[in-house]
Scaffold this motif. Structure first.
Motif, PDB file in Angstrom:
ATOM      1  N   PHE A 182      16.772  12.641  47.653  1.00 54.95           N
ATOM      2  CA  PHE A 182      16.993  13.960  47.059  1.00 54.95           C
ATOM      3  C   PHE A 182      18.202  13.921  46.137  1.00 54.95           C
ATOM      4  N   VAL A 183      18.126  14.731  45.095  1.00 57.62           N
ATOM      5  CA  VAL A 183      19.240  14.923  44.161  1.00 57.62           C
ATOM      6  C   VAL A 183      19.359  16.418  43.918  1.00 57.62           C
ATOM      7  N   VAL A 184      20.571  16.938  43.976  1.00 59.23           N
ATOM      8  CA  VAL A 184      20.828  18.357  43.689  1.00 59.23           C
ATOM      9  C   VAL A 184      21.471  18.454  42.303  1.00 59.23           C
ATOM     10  N   TRP A 185      20.767  19.158  41.418  1.00 59.28           N
ATOM     11  CA  TRP A 185      21.234  19.325  40.047  1.00 59.28           C
ATOM     12  C   TRP A 185      21.623  20.779  39.797  1.00 59.28           C
ATOM     13  N   PRO A 186      22.728  21.037  39.119  1.00 60.21           N
ATOM     14  CA  PRO A 186      22.894  22.374  38.538  1.00 60.21           C
ATOM     15  C   PRO A 186      21.703  22.652  37.631  1.00 60.21           C
ATOM     16  N   LYS A 187      21.231  23.870  37.624  1.00 53.95           N
ATOM     17  CA  LYS A 187      19.996  24.195  36.906  1.00 53.95           C
ATOM     18  C   LYS A 187      20.000  23.686  35.474  1.00 53.95           C
ATOM     19  N   GLU A 188      21.125  23.830  34.786  1.00 51.43           N
ATOM     20  CA  GLU A 188      21.171  23.485  33.363  1.00 51.43           C
ATOM     21  C   GLU A 188      21.220  21.968  33.119  1.00 51.43           C
ATOM     22  N   LYS A 189      21.422  21.154  34.196  1.00 52.85           N
ATOM     23  CA  LYS A 189      21.536  19.702  34.004  1.00 52.85           C
ATOM     24  C   LYS A 189      20.346  18.932  34.559  1.00 52.85           C
ATOM     25  N   PHE A 190      19.342  19.625  35.067  1.00 52.68           N
ATOM     26  CA  PHE A 190      18.168  18.938  35.589  1.00 52.68           C
ATOM     27  C   PHE A 190      17.493  18.136  34.480  1.00 52.68           C
ATOM     28  N   PRO A 191      17.160  16.852  34.711  1.00 53.58           N
ATOM     29  CA  PRO A 191      16.624  16.004  33.633  1.00 53.58           C
ATOM     30  C   PRO A 191      15.192  16.323  33.227  1.00 53.58           C
ATOM     31  N   GLY A 192      14.510  17.217  33.935  1.00 57.02           N
ATOM     32  CA  GLY A 192      13.194  17.646  33.494  1.00 57.02           C
ATOM     33  C   GLY A 192      12.030  17.107  34.288  1.00 57.02           C
ATOM     34  N   LYS A 193      12.275  16.142  35.184  1.00 58.01           N
ATOM     35  CA  LYS A 193      11.193  15.559  35.964  1.00 58.01           C
ATOM     36  C   LYS A 193      11.751  14.999  37.257  1.00 58.01           C
ATOM     37  N   ALA A 194      11.030  15.231  38.353  1.00 58.09           N
ATOM     38  CA  ALA A 194      11.480  14.722  39.651  1.00 58.09           C
ATOM     39  C   ALA A 194      11.466  13.200  39.663  1.00 58.09           C
ATOM     40  N   GLY A 195      12.482  12.619  40.270  1.00 56.53           N
ATOM     41  CA  GLY A 195      12.534  11.168  40.432  1.00 56.53           C
ATOM     42  C   GLY A 195      12.920  10.394  39.205  1.00 56.53           C
ATOM     43  N   THR A 196      13.465  11.068  38.196  1.00 56.74           N
ATOM     44  CA  THR A 196      13.873  10.375  36.969  1.00 56.74           C
ATOM     45  C   THR A 196      14.991   9.372  37.237  1.00 56.74           C
ATOM     46  N   VAL A 197      15.903   9.737  38.153  1.00 56.29           N
ATOM     47  CA  VAL A 197      17.056   8.896  38.458  1.00 56.29           C
ATOM     48  C   VAL A 197      16.981   8.454  39.911  1.00 56.29           C
ATOM     49  N   LYS A 198      17.185   7.164  40.170  1.00 54.58           N
ATOM     50  CA  LYS A 198      17.213   6.636  41.527  1.00 54.58           C
ATOM     51  C   LYS A 198      18.638   6.673  42.071  1.00 54.58           C
ATOM     52  N   VAL A 199      18.753   6.933  43.358  1.00 53.53           N
ATOM     53  CA  VAL A 199      20.081   7.043  43.960  1.00 53.53           C
ATOM     54  C   VAL A 199      20.482   5.772  44.696  1.00 53.53           C
ATOM     55  N   GLN A 200      19.566   4.787  44.798  1.00 52.06           N
ATOM     56  CA  GLN A 200      19.856   3.509  45.443  1.00 52.06           C
ATOM     57  C   GLN A 200      19.287   2.373  44.619  1.00 52.06           C
ATOM     58  N   GLU A 201      20.033   1.276  44.529  1.00 51.38           N
ATOM     59  CA  GLU A 201      19.518   0.072  43.883  1.00 51.38           C
ATOM     60  C   GLU A 201      18.515  -0.637  44.790  1.00 51.38           C
ATOM     61  N   SER A 202      18.782  -0.605  46.109  1.00 49.48           N
ATOM     62  CA  SER A 202      17.912  -1.236  47.096  1.00 49.48           C
ATOM     63  C   SER A 202      18.075  -0.472  48.399  1.00 49.48           C
ATOM     64  N   PRO A 203      17.175  -0.663  49.378  1.00 53.83           N
ATOM     65  CA  PRO A 203      17.292   0.077  50.634  1.00 53.83           C
ATOM     66  C   PRO A 203      18.598  -0.144  51.382  1.00 53.83           C
ATOM     67  N   SER A 204      19.258  -1.278  51.140  1.00 55.56           N
ATOM     68  CA  SER A 204      20.510  -1.557  51.851  1.00 55.56           C
ATOM     69  C   SER A 204      21.756  -1.161  51.061  1.00 55.56           C
ATOM     70  N   SER A 205      21.588  -0.714  49.819  1.00 52.11           N
ATOM     71  CA  SER A 205      22.746  -0.366  48.994  1.00 52.11           C
ATOM     72  C   SER A 205      23.159   1.084  49.236  1.00 52.11           C
ATOM     73  N   PRO A 206      24.398   1.431  48.915  1.00 50.46           N
ATOM     74  CA  PRO A 206      24.864   2.803  49.154  1.00 50.46           C
ATOM     75  C   PRO A 206      24.212   3.795  48.203  1.00 50.46           C
ATOM     76  N   VAL A 207      24.162   5.052  48.636  1.00 51.65           N
ATOM     77  CA  VAL A 207      23.653   6.132  47.795  1.00 51.65           C
ATOM     78  C   VAL A 207      24.709   6.503  46.762  1.00 51.65           C
ATOM     79  N   VAL A 208      24.280   6.660  45.511  1.00 51.54           N
ATOM     80  CA  VAL A 208      25.170   7.035  44.410  1.00 51.54           C
ATOM     81  C   VAL A 208      24.686   8.347  43.818  1.00 51.54           C
TER      82      VAL A 208
END
Length: 272
Positions: free
Chosen positions: A175-201
């Motif tokens: 999940f990603v929480v965006w301020p309404k005006e900064k939403f990129p326009g499509k769900a899942g556009t940005v990944k929050v992990q490089e791999s399952p063992s990496s930290p969430v960014v």
């Protein structure tokens, strides 16, 4: 210690057992590690279980088809010295002809009171290892009913999921929480992990990100998985961006929600 379940000074790897039974029996093992500076004595027990309405493990009576009736475990009581480990050996041997699908057990390890009176008042740990035994053919089928988000003493969200197959399903959803005006326009556009063992960014422009808890939805059940989005957020309009999958079912959902202005003196982290 990656890939471990932790309770007190006890670490167990792997934290759960996934076993496919294709013959008359199957063998597995777990490693129990003492992270303390004192010896730890543990006693093993096994139970049948389900999840209650709060997603907590609930012990229930066994049945001939519950995997707790099929497990042979050695040893059942042991001492682990500081910094050492004990291997727990598990043999799955059904007492009856197993039905196809999922069979569950929970292996509990209960810390026993130490012999030394000096440490007799310490809190004793209990840790559980979930065991899933699958008898083919296994069918995992998920239904995604809905997602929701809102402010309930803190920003919260839920996924409403159902498992209609003969084995449980788990969400693998970010999940990603965006301020309404900064939403990129499509769900899942940005990944929050490089791999399952990496930290969430947290992506640039977003205010929070994370992973939906991978709570199992047991076969034949429907479950609401509720989770916090952040400890607090400024008042405003937000879009919750959910993406991932529940087994083979893809999830891509955007849910708008509002964090209200609170009366003066109220705390966003849960005043009531």
């Amino acid at each position: 210690m990656p890939g471990c379940a932790l309770a007190g000074a006890i670490a167990i790897s792997p934290p759960r057992l996934d076993i496919t039974l294709t013959g008359t029996q199957a063998a597995e093992a777990v490693k129990v590690v003492n992270l303390d500076t004192n010896p730890i004595r543990l006693k093993v027990s096994v139970a049948h279980w389900r999840l209650d309405e709060h997603n907590r493990v609930e012990v229930i009576p066994p049945t001939p088809q519950s995997a707790d009736q099929w497990l042979l475990i050695t040893p059942l009581e042991f001492v682990v010295e500081p910094g050492k480990f004990q291997t727990l050996r598990i043999l799955v041997r059904p007492r009856v002809k197993p039905e196809v699908g999922e069979h569950r057990a929970m292996i509990f390890l209960d810390e026993q009171p130490p012999d030394t009176k000096e440490f007799a008042t310490r809190n004793l740990a209990r840790i559980g290892v979930g065991v899933y035994v699958w008898v083919p053919p296994v069918e995992r089928k998920a239904i995604f009913h809905c997602a929701d988000a809102g402010y309930f003493q803190k920003p919260m969200a839920l996924l409403d999921l159902e498992s209609t197959g003969n084995a449980h399903v788990r969400p693998a959803v970010q999940f990603v929480v965006w301020p309404k005006e900064k939403f990129p326009g499509k769900a899942g556009t940005v990944k929050v992990q490089e791999s399952p063992s990496s930290p969430v960014v947290v992506p640039a422009g977003a205010v929070a990100a994370g992973l939906v808890p991978d709570i199992p939805v047991l076969p034949g059940t429907r479950r609401k998985i509720v989770f916090p989005l952040a400890e607090s957020l400024p008042a405003g309009e937000y879009w919750l961006d959910l993406s991932g999958q529940v087994d083979s079912l893809p999830i891509a959902e955007v849910v708008p929600f509002i964090v209200p202005e609170l009366p003066s003196g109220d705390a966003r982290d849960g005043a009531h």
